[in-house]
Design an enzyme around this catalytic site. Structure first.
Site, PDB file in Angstrom:
ATOM      1  N   GLY A  14      68.752  19.800  58.781  1.00 14.34           N
ATOM      2  CA  GLY A  14      67.894  19.663  59.660  1.00 14.34           C
ATOM      3  C   GLY A  14      67.754  21.099  60.731  1.00 14.34           C
ATOM      4  O   GLY A  14      67.151  20.674  61.597  1.00 14.34           O
ATOM      5  N   SER A  16      65.369  23.648  60.221  1.00 14.41           N
ATOM      6  CA  SER A  16      64.251  24.062  60.670  1.00 14.41           C
ATOM      7  C   SER A  16      63.297  22.862  61.497  1.00 14.41           C
ATOM      8  O   SER A  16      62.689  22.988  62.245  1.00 14.41           O
ATOM      9  CB  SER A  16      63.278  23.844  59.213  1.00 14.41           C
ATOM     10  OG  SER A  16      63.723  25.093  58.383  1.00 14.41           O
ATOM     11  N   ASP A  84      64.028  31.516  61.946  1.00 14.14           N
ATOM     12  CA  ASP A  84      64.440  30.604  60.861  1.00 14.14           C
ATOM     13  C   ASP A  84      64.838  31.325  59.596  1.00 14.14           C
ATOM     14  O   ASP A  84      64.530  32.475  59.502  1.00 14.14           O
ATOM     15  CB  ASP A  84      63.171  29.723  60.213  1.00 14.14           C
ATOM     16  CG  ASP A  84      63.803  28.375  59.672  1.00 14.14           C
ATOM     17  OD1 ASP A  84      64.977  27.704  59.486  1.00 14.14           O
ATOM     18  OD2 ASP A  84      62.902  27.879  58.756  1.00 14.14           O
ATOM     19  N   GLU A  85      65.759  30.728  58.832  1.00 14.23           N
ATOM     20  CA  GLU A  85      66.577  31.598  57.603  1.00 14.23           C
ATOM     21  C   GLU A  85      67.043  32.781  57.995  1.00 14.23           C
ATOM     22  O   GLU A  85      66.826  33.681  57.588  1.00 14.23           O
ATOM     23  CB  GLU A  85      65.519  31.834  56.745  1.00 14.23           C
ATOM     24  CG  GLU A  85      64.580  30.644  56.037  1.00 14.23           C
ATOM     25  CD  GLU A  85      65.564  29.532  55.548  1.00 14.23           C
ATOM     26  OE1 GLU A  85      66.508  29.870  54.783  1.00 14.23           O
ATOM     27  OE2 GLU A  85      64.904  28.476  55.470  1.00 14.23           O
ATOM     28  N   ALA A  86      67.967  32.652  59.246  1.00 14.00           N
ATOM     29  CA  ALA A  86      68.506  33.794  59.786  1.00 14.00           C
ATOM     30  C   ALA A  86      69.726  34.528  58.882  1.00 14.00           C
ATOM     31  O   ALA A  86      69.869  35.460  59.354  1.00 14.00           O
ATOM     32  CB  ALA A  86      69.098  33.408  61.187  1.00 14.00           C
TER      33      ALA A  86
END
Length: 192
Positions: A14, A16, A84-86
């Site tokens: 969860g 995102s 996001d998507e770090a």
């Protein structure tokens, strides 16, 4: 004082959804946020952050050559930066985000994975684990019921993949979360 935050987990926890909720909370209070996601993640379209729950919204993209300090230098009144998507950040970008938090007093909250399907760290995640002022594990569970901390890649036939490029975008169709016990019992042999 603002901080660099790292919220990490295995797949399907969860991340995102949490990011989108934080953005909503800031904006509900009349504050401006800037959202970024990796160009490489095109599962819901390039420049889109999407949750498996169905929430989605557009975001700016970052790639290896993105200079966050230059990009955000002209942004006045920014209350928070959300990434996001770090795990796809470069080490230099993590350092930039750390400076932005401390020198511009803008909270930067990064969401991503720590490790790939072979149990190896993503460079961006390794730097976040080093520089983040605040870290939080977002928990999810393995099929066996234990806490999932690892990720496995699966092929089109549902079989585990143990070799290949570090990055293959695919979400639920390509990756599953697992606990460390299931990760190792099913034959993974990550090397240092």
């Amino acid at each position: 004082m603002a901080k660099l935050f790292f919220r990490y987990s295995a797949m399907n926890a969860g991340k995102s959804t949490s990011l989108l909720q934080i953005a909503y909370n800031y904006e509900e209070q009349g504050q401006r946020v800037q959202l970024f996601t990796a160009r490489i993640d095109d599962r819901s379209g390039v420049g889109s952050i999407a949750s498996r729950l169905g929430l989605h919204r557009p975001a700016d993209i970052f790639e290896d050559r993105t200079d966050f300090e230059a990009l955000l230098r002209t942004q006045a009144g920014l209350a928070c930066v959300l990434i996001d998507e770090a795990q796809f950040l470069t080490p230099a970008q993590v350092e930039q985000l750390h400076r932005i938090a401390h020198l511009r007093n803008i909270p930067v909250i990064c969401f991503g994975l720590r490790s790939d399907f072979q149990g190896k760290p993503f460079p961006g995640a390794a730097y976040l684990l080093t520089l983040a002022d605040d870290m939080e594990e977002i928990k999810t569970i393995c099929a066996c019921g234990r806490k999932a901390t690892m990720n496995v890649r699966i092929d089109d036939q549902g079989q585990r993949v143990r070799e290949g490029e570090q990055v293959l975008i695919g979400g639920n169709s390509r990756y599953q979360q697992t606990c460390a016990r299931c990760f190792y019992e099913n034959g993974a042999t990550p090397s240092a």
